[in-house]
Design a protein around this motif. Structure first.
Motif, short mmCIF file in Angstrom:
data_model
loop_
_atom_site.label_atom_id
_atom_site.label_comp_id
_atom_site.label_asym_id
_atom_site.label_seq_id
_atom_site.Cartn_x
_atom_site.Cartn_y
_atom_site.Cartn_z
N SER A 102 42.90 -4.48 15.46
CA SER A 102 43.37 -3.20 14.96
C SER A 102 44.14 -3.37 13.66
N ASP A 103 44.34 -2.27 12.97
CA ASP A 103 45.24 -2.19 11.81
C ASP A 103 44.95 -3.25 10.75
N THR A 104 43.72 -3.33 10.31
CA THR A 104 43.39 -4.28 9.24
C THR A 104 43.93 -3.79 7.90
N LEU A 105 44.01 -2.49 7.70
CA LEU A 105 44.60 -1.88 6.50
C LEU A 105 44.12 -2.57 5.22
N LEU A 106 42.82 -2.65 5.08
CA LEU A 106 42.22 -3.31 3.92
C LEU A 106 42.49 -2.53 2.64
N ARG A 107 42.84 -3.27 1.57
CA ARG A 107 43.12 -2.64 0.28
C ARG A 107 42.08 -3.00 -0.78
N ASN A 108 41.71 -4.29 -0.83
CA ASN A 108 40.86 -4.77 -1.93
C ASN A 108 40.05 -5.98 -1.47
N LYS A 109 39.33 -6.58 -2.40
CA LYS A 109 38.45 -7.73 -2.09
C LYS A 109 39.23 -8.90 -1.48
N ASN A 110 40.47 -9.09 -1.89
CA ASN A 110 41.26 -10.19 -1.34
C ASN A 110 41.47 -10.03 0.17
N ASP A 111 41.63 -8.79 0.61
CA ASP A 111 41.84 -8.54 2.04
C ASP A 111 40.59 -8.82 2.86
N LEU A 112 39.44 -8.78 2.21
CA LEU A 112 38.19 -9.04 2.94
C LEU A 112 38.12 -10.49 3.42
N GLU A 113 38.83 -11.40 2.76
CA GLU A 113 38.87 -12.80 3.21
C GLU A 113 39.48 -12.89 4.60
N LEU A 114 40.58 -12.15 4.82
CA LEU A 114 41.20 -12.16 6.15
C LEU A 114 40.29 -11.50 7.18
N LEU A 115 39.60 -10.44 6.78
CA LEU A 115 38.65 -9.81 7.69
C LEU A 115 37.55 -10.79 8.08
N ASP A 116 37.05 -11.55 7.11
CA ASP A 116 36.02 -12.56 7.42
C ASP A 116 36.56 -13.61 8.39
N LYS A 117 37.81 -14.05 8.18
CA LYS A 117 38.42 -15.03 9.10
C LYS A 117 38.57 -14.43 10.49
N THR A 118 38.96 -13.16 10.55
CA THR A 118 39.11 -12.49 11.83
C THR A 118 37.78 -12.42 12.57
N ILE A 119 36.72 -12.06 11.85
CA ILE A 119 35.39 -11.95 12.46
C ILE A 119 34.89 -13.32 12.91
N THR A 120 35.15 -14.36 12.12
CA THR A 120 34.77 -15.72 12.52
C THR A 120 35.49 -16.10 13.81
N GLN A 121 36.79 -15.78 13.88
CA GLN A 121 37.57 -16.09 15.09
C GLN A 121 37.03 -15.32 16.29
N ILE A 122 36.71 -14.06 16.09
CA ILE A 122 36.15 -13.25 17.19
C ILE A 122 34.82 -13.84 17.65
N ASN A 123 33.99 -14.23 16.72
CA ASN A 123 32.68 -14.80 17.09
C ASN A 123 32.81 -16.11 17.85
N THR A 124 33.85 -16.90 17.59
CA THR A 124 34.04 -18.14 18.35
C THR A 124 34.41 -17.84 19.80
N ILE A 125 35.01 -16.70 20.04
CA ILE A 125 35.36 -16.30 21.41
C ILE A 125 34.11 -15.87 22.17
N ASN A 126 33.10 -15.37 21.44
CA ASN A 126 31.84 -14.92 22.03
C ASN A 126 32.05 -13.80 23.05
N PRO A 127 32.65 -12.69 22.61
CA PRO A 127 32.97 -11.61 23.57
C PRO A 127 31.76 -10.76 23.91
N GLU A 128 31.82 -10.16 25.10
CA GLU A 128 30.80 -9.17 25.48
C GLU A 128 31.12 -7.81 24.87
N LEU A 129 32.42 -7.50 24.75
CA LEU A 129 32.87 -6.21 24.23
C LEU A 129 33.88 -6.42 23.11
#
Length: 184
Positions: free
Chosen positions: A68-95
């Motif tokens: 929640s609350d990613t509050l993206l502002r610009n291209k620099n913030d997308l790096e953290l979003l990519d890290k977050t998505i990578t971390q989520i994918n390592t968990i391999n969630p169903e939902l």
């Protein structure tokens, strides 16, 4: 002698207050800089195990991710979003659940497509969101384009294996819930 003592006392008091002011000023600068440059780029992962005897067997070991609350502002913030998505994918969630506030109120609209592309990298079939109080039409369209299902004041069934389905409810606060009479 008394004048010198009073002068020294006054001097030491002023020095003490100057140092105290300087310390408080430095602490405030540290807090502001930390809030601006450190906290927005931190990622906290907590794992919880829910043990409930009434949980159906088909749901034992299911992995659910909430962010929640990613509050993206610009291209620099997308790096953290990519890290977050990578971390989520390592968990391999169903939902996966996203509960609002995708973009900052003063975000660069040129990141909308990149945000959708990043969110599309989530490796799960079941992605849900509930819009936050800061989410505008751009955020909702971006999440919809990323194949998230909007749960705003609705419900969906989730089927896992051969177990009975569970109901996933989307609501915007406890006041939106309607309980049957017998539960009061």
């Amino acid at each position: 002698m008394v004048v010198v003592d009073m002068f020294l006392l006054l001097y030491w008091q002023m020095a003490f207050y100057n140092m105290l002011f300087l310390d408080i000023f430095l602490i405030l600068i540290f807090l502001v800089l930390s809030a601006k440059y450190v906290e927005p780029y931190s990622l906290e992962v907590k794992e919880y195990t829910i043990k409930n005897s009434s949980l159906l067997n088909g749901y034992d070991g299911i992995k659910v991710v909430h962010f929640s609350d990613t509050l993206l502002r610009n291209k620099n913030d997308l790096e953290l979003l990519d890290k977050t998505i990578t971390q989520i994918n390592t968990i391999n969630p169903e939902l996966v659940f996203f509960t609002g506030n995708l973009f900052h109120k003063s975000f660069d609209k040129s990141i909308i497509d990149d945000t959708a592309n990043a969110l599309n990298k989530l490796k799960t079939e079941f992605k849900y969101f509930i819009p936050g109080n800061k989410d505008n039409d751009d955020a909702i369209k971006t999440l919809n384009n990323s194949l998230f299902t909007n749960l705003d004041e609705t419900s969906k069934y989730y089927f896992n294996k051969e177990a009975l389905p569970i109901v996933i409810l989307g609501f915007d606060g406890v006041n939106d819930l309607i309980f049957p009479e017998e539960n009061y």
